[in-house]
Scaffold this active site. Structure first.
Site, short mmCIF file in Angstrom:
data_model
loop_
_atom_site.label_atom_id
_atom_site.label_comp_id
_atom_site.label_asym_id
_atom_site.label_seq_id
_atom_site.Cartn_x
_atom_site.Cartn_y
_atom_site.Cartn_z
N ALA A 186 0.85 -1.19 0.00
CA ALA A 186 0.00 0.00 0.00
C ALA A 186 0.89 1.24 0.00
O ALA A 186 1.65 1.49 0.94
CB ALA A 186 -0.90 -0.01 1.23
N GLN A 208 0.01 -0.62 -5.51
CA GLN A 208 -1.29 -0.44 -4.86
C GLN A 208 -1.32 0.98 -4.29
O GLN A 208 -0.56 1.30 -3.37
CB GLN A 208 -1.50 -1.45 -3.75
CG GLN A 208 -2.89 -1.37 -3.11
CD GLN A 208 -3.03 -2.29 -1.91
OE1 GLN A 208 -2.38 -2.11 -0.89
NE2 GLN A 208 -3.90 -3.28 -2.03
N TYR A 215 -9.36 0.70 5.04
CA TYR A 215 -8.68 1.95 4.72
C TYR A 215 -9.65 2.93 4.06
O TYR A 215 -10.84 2.64 3.93
CB TYR A 215 -7.42 1.67 3.91
CG TYR A 215 -6.44 0.83 4.70
CD1 TYR A 215 -5.97 1.27 5.93
CD2 TYR A 215 -6.02 -0.42 4.25
CE1 TYR A 215 -5.10 0.51 6.70
CE2 TYR A 215 -5.15 -1.19 5.01
CZ TYR A 215 -4.69 -0.73 6.24
OH TYR A 215 -3.84 -1.49 6.99
N ARG A 258 -9.04 -3.36 -5.27
CA ARG A 258 -9.13 -4.37 -4.21
C ARG A 258 -10.29 -4.01 -3.30
O ARG A 258 -10.38 -2.90 -2.78
CB ARG A 258 -7.83 -4.46 -3.41
CG ARG A 258 -7.97 -5.36 -2.19
CD ARG A 258 -6.65 -5.72 -1.53
NE ARG A 258 -6.22 -7.04 -1.95
CZ ARG A 258 -5.31 -7.77 -1.31
NH1 ARG A 258 -4.72 -7.31 -0.23
NH2 ARG A 258 -4.99 -8.97 -1.74
#
Length: 357
Positions: free
Chosen positions: A56, A98, A180, A228
């Protein structure tokens, strides 16, 4: 599993991909990857994965999960990523990134720290933001984003997408999972807004869809774009697999190509029936309900198990994380186990064939 798959203009040599795994290993807290990232991600590419998706990577400084996370909010980070993506590409794998914003789960200590929770400002932390002023259990209460700040996040993702291309990444995944920020907007458990970014499913999905459209416009038509999702919050009244299928279909219309299906992460203390392949059924549900291509992840640990996920039509790709940490050469070993001949075993390693004992 070893059949190629093509998304837009990019062909992946197989359907066994490395899922994003946070490394919490930036040295100077400046968001730039280090030699650790080069060796870690490079080894996974050398091991035969079809794609290697980086951890991330924050689109703004306050979007980092920890102060030691990578970012793509400035040009210095672009330059630091270039050797990593070049090596991954040179090993025949597709380098992916990502893009993420941690929202209320930002500014946290690394998992191996002596303490957990929110990092105070005195130790390099920062105030967190979220759709609503609702804290994740054990973390500081976030500040609710203003309307203009929400709109500004779209530009932050767009700019990070441009830098991703400049850095040599050939695939972008938008992180709308694991509690998130984009997931926080999607779930009614964390999004209590009363403006056009809260309330109905259409409103809660608005930020994600705006980001998908902005990133697609930035990277052009030939570039693979993934999302995702956590397919369920595992909590009553939360986001679920039907919501995921609906928003996946909307995301495809907005410009996304493929959906990486995980679960959970939004709320603490929920009961999750963890077991081998426990999330595969969600990838299959989204694949069939939304008529989109999906990737399955979560306790997929063997060659035959992974191959069955693909051959049975439950998902189009298998993503692995922990199994790649245990064995960066898992794809080469899996091919040997399944009797598949590969032409991308590194020449330097051919004196040690990947035999099945």
């Amino acid at each position: 599993m070893f059949d190629p798959i093509t998304l837009r203009g990019t062909t992946f040599r197989n359907r066994l991909w490395v899922a994003p795994m946070c490394q919490y290993s930036v040295d100077r807290e400046d968001g730039a990857p280090t030699d650790w990232h080069l060796v870690h991600l490079g080894a996974l590419a050398r091991g035969g994965a079809g794609a290697v998706i980086s951890e991330a990577t924050a689109v703004v400084p306050e979007g980092r999960i920890s102060p030691q996370d990578t970012g793509l909010w400035n040009d210095e980070q672009v330059e630091a990523w270039k050797p990593v993506t070049a090596f991954v590409r040179g090993q025949g794998s597709v380098p992916g990134v990502q893009l993420a914003h941690a929202g209320r789960k930002a500014s946290t200590f690394r998992p191996w720290s002596d303490v957990q929770g929110t990092v105070p400002a005195s130790e390099g932390g920062w105030p967190t933001v979220a759709p609503s002023a609702v804290a994740f259990e054990g973390y500081d209460e976030p500040r609710e984003l203003t309307h203009d700040e929400v709109v500004g996040l779209v530009e932050a993702f767009r700019s990070a997408a441009r830098r991703s291309v400049e850095a040599g990444f050939e695939l972008i995944e938008l992180h709308a999972a694991h509690g998130y920020l984009l997931h926080q907007f999607l779930s009614p458990l964390s999004n209590q807004r009363t403006d056009e970014f809260g309330g109905s499913l259409e409103n809660r999905a608005r930020l994600l869809l705006d980001v998908v459209r902005a990133v697609r416009a930035e990277v052009g038509d030939g570039y693979p774009l993934l999302v995702r999702f956590s397919a369920t919050d595992w909590a009553e009244g939360g986001w679920d697999e039907d919501d995921t299928a609906t928003v996946a279909a909307w995301s495809r219309e907005a410009g996304a190509d493929f959906f990486d299906i995980s679960t959970g992460g939004l709320v603490a203390g929920v009961s999750i029936p963890v077991g081998l392949g426990y999330q595969v059924r969600f990838a299959e549900h989204v694949r069939r309900q939304a008529d989109v291509e999906t990737g399955a992840v979560g306790l997929i640990v063997s060659a035959r198990q992974a191959d069955e996920v693909i051959s049975s039509g439950q998902a189009d790709v298998v993503l692995m994380a922990r199994e790649f940490l245990r064995d960066p050469h898992f794809p080469l070993r899996a091919a040997a186990e399944l009797g598949v001949e590969l032409d991308y075993v590194p020449a330097q390693y051919q004196r040690a064939p990947f035999r099945v004992s």
